[in-house]
Design a protein around this motif. Structure first.
Motif, PDB file in Angstrom:
ATOM      1  N   VAL A 295      32.136  32.763  28.879  1.00 49.71           N
ATOM      2  CA  VAL A 295      33.555  33.037  29.130  1.00 49.71           C
ATOM      3  C   VAL A 295      33.861  32.974  30.625  1.00 49.71           C
ATOM      4  O   VAL A 295      34.851  32.370  31.055  1.00 49.71           O
ATOM      5  CB  VAL A 295      33.940  34.414  28.544  1.00 49.71           C
ATOM      6  N   VAL A 296      32.992  33.578  31.440  1.00 49.00           N
ATOM      7  CA  VAL A 296      33.202  33.553  32.890  1.00 49.00           C
ATOM      8  C   VAL A 296      33.114  32.126  33.415  1.00 49.00           C
ATOM      9  O   VAL A 296      33.933  31.697  34.253  1.00 49.00           O
ATOM     10  CB  VAL A 296      32.179  34.466  33.583  1.00 49.00           C
ATOM     11  N   LEU A 297      32.146  31.360  32.952  1.00 49.23           N
ATOM     12  CA  LEU A 297      32.010  29.971  33.397  1.00 49.23           C
ATOM     13  C   LEU A 297      33.237  29.156  32.999  1.00 49.23           C
ATOM     14  O   LEU A 297      33.735  28.345  33.802  1.00 49.23           O
ATOM     15  CB  LEU A 297      30.732  29.361  32.804  1.00 49.23           C
ATOM     16  N   THR A 298      33.722  29.352  31.790  1.00 47.24           N
ATOM     17  CA  THR A 298      34.930  28.641  31.357  1.00 47.24           C
ATOM     18  C   THR A 298      36.130  28.988  32.232  1.00 47.24           C
ATOM     19  O   THR A 298      36.920  28.113  32.614  1.00 47.24           O
ATOM     20  CB  THR A 298      35.238  28.994  29.894  1.00 47.24           C
ATOM     21  N   ALA A 299      36.250  30.264  32.571  1.00 44.18           N
ATOM     22  CA  ALA A 299      37.368  30.684  33.419  1.00 44.18           C
ATOM     23  C   ALA A 299      37.263  30.074  34.815  1.00 44.18           C
ATOM     24  O   ALA A 299      38.263  29.613  35.381  1.00 44.18           O
ATOM     25  CB  ALA A 299      37.413  32.206  33.493  1.00 44.18           C
ATOM     26  N   VAL A 300      36.065  30.045  35.381  1.00 50.69           N
ATOM     27  CA  VAL A 300      35.892  29.487  36.729  1.00 50.69           C
ATOM     28  C   VAL A 300      36.202  27.996  36.735  1.00 50.69           C
ATOM     29  O   VAL A 300      36.890  27.481  37.645  1.00 50.69           O
ATOM     30  CB  VAL A 300      34.467  29.769  37.232  1.00 50.69           C
ATOM     31  N   LEU A 301      35.730  27.270  35.737  1.00 50.93           N
ATOM     32  CA  LEU A 301      36.032  25.835  35.658  1.00 50.93           C
ATOM     33  C   LEU A 301      37.524  25.594  35.439  1.00 50.93           C
ATOM     34  O   LEU A 301      38.086  24.625  35.971  1.00 50.93           O
ATOM     35  CB  LEU A 301      35.220  25.202  34.528  1.00 50.93           C
ATOM     36  N   SER A 302      38.154  26.463  34.684  1.00 47.86           N
ATOM     37  CA  SER A 302      39.596  26.317  34.471  1.00 47.86           C
ATOM     38  C   SER A 302      40.374  26.545  35.763  1.00 47.86           C
ATOM     39  O   SER A 302      41.347  25.839  36.047  1.00 47.86           O
ATOM     40  CB  SER A 302      40.057  27.306  33.394  1.00 47.86           C
ATOM     41  N   VAL A 303      39.947  27.518  36.561  1.00 46.74           N
ATOM     42  CA  VAL A 303      40.604  27.739  37.863  1.00 46.74           C
ATOM     43  C   VAL A 303      40.447  26.510  38.743  1.00 46.74           C
ATOM     44  O   VAL A 303      41.406  26.068  39.414  1.00 46.74           O
ATOM     45  CB  VAL A 303      40.011  28.987  38.545  1.00 46.74           C
TER      46      VAL A 303
ATOM     47  N   PRO B  90      49.105  29.219  32.539  1.00 45.18           N
ATOM     48  CA  PRO B  90      47.664  28.969  32.371  1.00 45.18           C
ATOM     49  C   PRO B  90      46.807  29.804  33.315  1.00 45.18           C
ATOM     50  O   PRO B  90      45.720  30.245  32.941  1.00 45.18           O
ATOM     51  CB  PRO B  90      47.536  27.470  32.678  1.00 45.18           C
ATOM     52  N   ALA B  91      47.308  30.041  34.537  1.00 48.31           N
ATOM     53  CA  ALA B  91      46.558  30.888  35.460  1.00 48.31           C
ATOM     54  C   ALA B  91      46.483  32.328  34.956  1.00 48.31           C
ATOM     55  O   ALA B  91      45.450  32.992  35.113  1.00 48.31           O
ATOM     56  CB  ALA B  91      47.208  30.846  36.847  1.00 48.31           C
ATOM     57  N   VAL B  92      47.572  32.821  34.359  1.00 49.13           N
ATOM     58  CA  VAL B  92      47.534  34.168  33.772  1.00 49.13           C
ATOM     59  C   VAL B  92      46.466  34.235  32.675  1.00 49.13           C
ATOM     60  O   VAL B  92      45.666  35.187  32.607  1.00 49.13           O
ATOM     61  CB  VAL B  92      48.916  34.548  33.212  1.00 49.13           C
TER      62      VAL B  92
ATOM     63  N   ALA C 226      51.192  19.732  30.883  1.00 43.87           N
ATOM     64  CA  ALA C 226      51.001  20.231  29.520  1.00 43.87           C
ATOM     65  C   ALA C 226      49.589  19.965  29.004  1.00 43.87           C
ATOM     66  O   ALA C 226      49.090  20.710  28.144  1.00 43.87           O
ATOM     67  CB  ALA C 226      52.031  19.599  28.579  1.00 43.87           C
ATOM     68  N   VAL C 227      48.927  18.936  29.524  1.00 44.14           N
ATOM     69  CA  VAL C 227      47.593  18.583  29.010  1.00 44.14           C
ATOM     70  C   VAL C 227      46.567  19.673  29.334  1.00 44.14           C
ATOM     71  O   VAL C 227      45.903  20.196  28.426  1.00 44.14           O
ATOM     72  CB  VAL C 227      47.168  17.204  29.562  1.00 44.14           C
ATOM     73  N   PRO C 228      46.383  20.066  30.604  1.00 42.84           N
ATOM     74  CA  PRO C 228      45.427  21.168  30.851  1.00 42.84           C
ATOM     75  C   PRO C 228      45.891  22.491  30.262  1.00 42.84           C
ATOM     76  O   PRO C 228      45.049  23.342  29.917  1.00 42.84           O
ATOM     77  CB  PRO C 228      45.351  21.236  32.384  1.00 42.84           C
ATOM     78  N   SER C 229      47.195  22.689  30.139  1.00 39.68           N
ATOM     79  CA  SER C 229      47.679  23.936  29.533  1.00 39.68           C
ATOM     80  C   SER C 229      47.221  24.045  28.089  1.00 39.68           C
ATOM     81  O   SER C 229      46.739  25.098  27.647  1.00 39.68           O
ATOM     82  CB  SER C 229      49.203  23.998  29.614  1.00 39.68           C
ATOM     83  N   ILE C 230      47.356  22.962  27.342  1.00 41.41           N
ATOM     84  CA  ILE C 230      46.910  22.968  25.945  1.00 41.41           C
ATOM     85  C   ILE C 230      45.396  23.143  25.872  1.00 41.41           C
ATOM     86  O   ILE C 230      44.867  23.892  25.029  1.00 41.41           O
ATOM     87  CB  ILE C 230      47.359  21.674  25.244  1.00 41.41           C
ATOM     88  N   GLY C 231      44.673  22.475  26.781  1.00 36.63           N
ATOM     89  CA  GLY C 231      43.218  22.606  26.772  1.00 36.63           C
ATOM     90  C   GLY C 231      42.757  24.027  27.062  1.00 36.63           C
ATOM     91  O   GLY C 231      41.857  24.556  26.395  1.00 36.63           O
TER      92      GLY C 231
END
Length: 630
Positions: free
Chosen positions: A252-260, A406-408, A230-235
């Motif tokens: 936005v792209v950098l945020t998405a790559v780091l999230s992956v 979160p991946a979606v 739940a912690v990374p999901s909320i983040g």
């Protein structure tokens, strides 16, 4: 020795206690649950797309389009934050009440959508849609886990189909819309059908009572991992909301790559059940990040306004893809467990091939061209999910599902960042079309690369698991061979214990294979050594319920004849002398435990000499304390 006349009666009674076929109510329960999954999963996934921009011209003059778009996009972040908590709730409770609660919340949000007139109220209703869908998806997963395995394949096939068709289903009611509020209640009839099916399922589930199988409750580790997800999901949800406030495309792209990268790290470190749990987490992550964002971009590119066949031309491809996903999942369900890792990789490879076909075949002016990429994407995702779910438990499946949404969201972030970077330089209508197509092709490369990374990780896990099993088998063989060699050479106490254990194991193997135990010509068989308690040994149920005591005749025999010892049970209620043929021992005629009236035999009652074991196993032994009776 003759078999006591009471034993056949006990055998018939025990055999009749085992149900030979499932009750008819269970078949009806499974059918209703399958239909409910087929309706509820599309209803939950269709809440994800943000379609308010399509009807922006119908908004009231005083309403800000930016604020309305931001409020309408709260469904997916709400779902992302709800799923881990819903997974914990559905494991502590049963699936049926949670499933019903999610559908009721969706129905209430649909009904209230007709009265929304401001961005804050739209945000509240879309958040309620996300929470209801977040309750619904984990509840359906646990519900099918309690039923036959084929329903898991149905769940995986319907999830893949729902991901592929969600954007088109969300846009379909807007084709001839006269009010923007239709985006808040796209399918009220489908919600009503789902409620009726959920009510039928709840009634059948309550009627089944204690006869229905119950999953074991969650452990501390499982609850901890689900809450950790739940912690990374909320983040990630908060970051997605932040990107709507004038973030650049590069950020936005950098945020998405780091999230992956963060999700892959969490899948590696936090997955339950070892390699199988990690493989499922990787598969869920790849399918979630790729399928729905790809289908959404393809749907927009193939709309009639951009030169495509339009929604009406897409439905044949969607229907064939959905059928292919369900059939592929059902076929995978018939395969053996040993091939599931390879089947998972094959499904992900099919997804990569589908993304390549998107890159080279689209855009297309005719709908039939889309059949190949859609079938590959949907069937590949269904195959990968079905195979990965086969080798995992319900706890690992829920943890992987907590990473799925979160991946979606990350997939949508990455796709939108790529689109913005390609559209910002467009100055004409043709430039916009070219920008959308270029963004789709670039996204297909990104998505294919992510799936390839997941395939490599799964292959490394499978190879590492095989190497660990080989090392463990070698170590076990060495540990067993060394004491046997030392004992045979020295003839000491250790050697006697090893030989006694081998004799008992040999007798057990012969009894299980249906042959009589061999009697040595060298003399009487040695008395088996006492078996020590170990953490892996499961105590016998009868020994837990009542203590085993000797009869008066046995005590008298022990007092009068100390010079002729009688072999006693080294373990109360389950030792070697009381074991059935399956456990390597012999049992006195009359029953286990030395209890008069079917347990102890005539010698125990009269106290005359030791008990002579029967040369043939009794029918009661196969239903007694040994493994054969369990």
């Amino acid at each position: 020795m003759a078999v006591p006349p009471t034993q056949p009666a006990r055998t018939v009674t025990a055999a009749s206690a085992v149900p030979t076929h499932a009750p008819r109510s269970f078949a009806l329960l499974d059918a209703v649950l399958g239909l409910l999954v087929a309706v509820a999963l599309p209803l939950a996934i269709v809440a994800i797309p943000n379609t308010i921009s399509v009807v922006a011209a119908l908004l009231p003059p005083g309403v800000s389009q930016i604020e309305m778009i931001r409020a309408h996009g709260l469904a997916l972040p709400s779902m992302v934050m709800t799923v881990p908590l819903a997974a914990v709730i559905v494991r502590r409770m049963r699936a049926a009440p949670v499933l019903m609660a999610g559908l009721v919340l969706l129905a209430v949000a649909d009904a209230a959508g007709g009265y929304a007139d401001s961005a804050p109220l739209v945000g509240i209703l879309r958040g309620a849609h996300g929470i209801g869908a977040g309750l619904l998806v984990p509840a359906t997963l646990v519900a099918v886990w309690e039923r036959p395995r084929i329903l898991r394949a149905v769940w995986a096939g319907m999830l893949a189909t729902s991901l592929l068709t969600a954007q088109a289903l969300a846009l379909w009611p807007l084709d001839a819309a006269t009010s923007w509020r239709v985006t808040l209640q796209p399918y009220p009839l489908l919600t009503g059908i789902a409620l009726v099916l959920a009510a039928c399922y709840l009634v059948l589930w309550l009627r089944s009572g204690e006869s229905a199988p119950v999953l074991p409750g969650p452990g501390t580790a499982e609850r901890g991992r689900l809450l950790m997800a739940a912690v990374p999901s909320i983040g990630i949800a908060l970051l997605a909301l932040g990107t709507t406030f004038d973030w650049s495309a590069g950020m936005v792209v950098l945020t998405a790559v780091l999230s992956v990268a963060a999700l892959l790290g969490l899948a590696s470190a936090g997955a339950l059940e070892g390699a199988a749990g990690r493989t499922l987490a990787y598969t869920m992550l790849a399918v979630g990040a790729v399928i729905l964002p790809t289908a959404a971009q393809v749907t927009y590119v193939e709309l009639g306004g951009l030169g495509g066949p339009g929604l009406s031309g897409l439905w044949p491809a969607f229907v064939l893809a959905g059928i292919g996903a369900l059939v592929a999942a059902a076929l995978v369900n018939r395969l053996d467990d040993a091939v599931m890792p390879k089947v998972t990789a094959a499904g992900l490879v099919a997804v990569v091939v589908g993304l390549c076909s998107v890159r080279f075949l689209l855009p297309a002016a005719e709908g039939p061209v889309l059949i190949a990429p859609f079938v590959l994407l949907a069937a590949g995702a269904a195959v990968a999910l079905t195979a990965a779910l086969r080798l995992s438990g319900v706890g690992a499946a829920l943890f992987a599902l907590a990473l799925f949404f979160p991946a979606v969201l990350v997939g949508f972030l990455l796709g939108s960042g790529i689109q913005v970077s390609r559209l910002k330089e467009a100055t004409s209508s043709q430039g916009l079309v070219d920008g959308f197509v270029s963004a789709l092709h670039l996204w297909a490369l990104f998505g294919g690369g992510l799936v390839v990374v997941v395939i490599v990780l799964c292959a490394l896990l499978a190879r590492r698991t095989a190497a660990d099993r080989s090392d463990t088998a070698s170590d076990t063989a060495s540990d067993v061979a060394l004491p046997a060699r030392d004992g045979a050479g020295g003839g000491g106490a250790d050697g006697e214990k090893v030989r006694a254990t081998a004799d008992a194991s040999g007798a057990s193997s012969e009894a299980l294979s249906g042959t009589l135990p061999r009697i040595s010509d060298a003399g009487p068989a040695p008395v088996p050594a006492p078996v020590e308690d170990s953490p892996d040994r499961t105590p016998d149920r009868d020994s837990e319920e009542r203590p085993v005591s000797r009869s008066a005749g046995e005590r008298a025999s022990a007092d009068r004849e100390p010079e002729e010892p009688v072999a006693e049970d080294p373990l109360p209620g389950g030792g070697a002398a009381d074991a059935g043929p399956e456990e390597g021992g012999t049992r006195p005629p009359g029953g286990p435990g030395g209890v008069p009236g079917g347990a102890g035999g005539a010698a125990g009652l009269t106290g005359q000499g030791p008990v002579v074991p029967s040369p043939m196993p009794s029918p009661e032994d196969t239903l007694g304390d040994g493994p054969g009776g369990r």
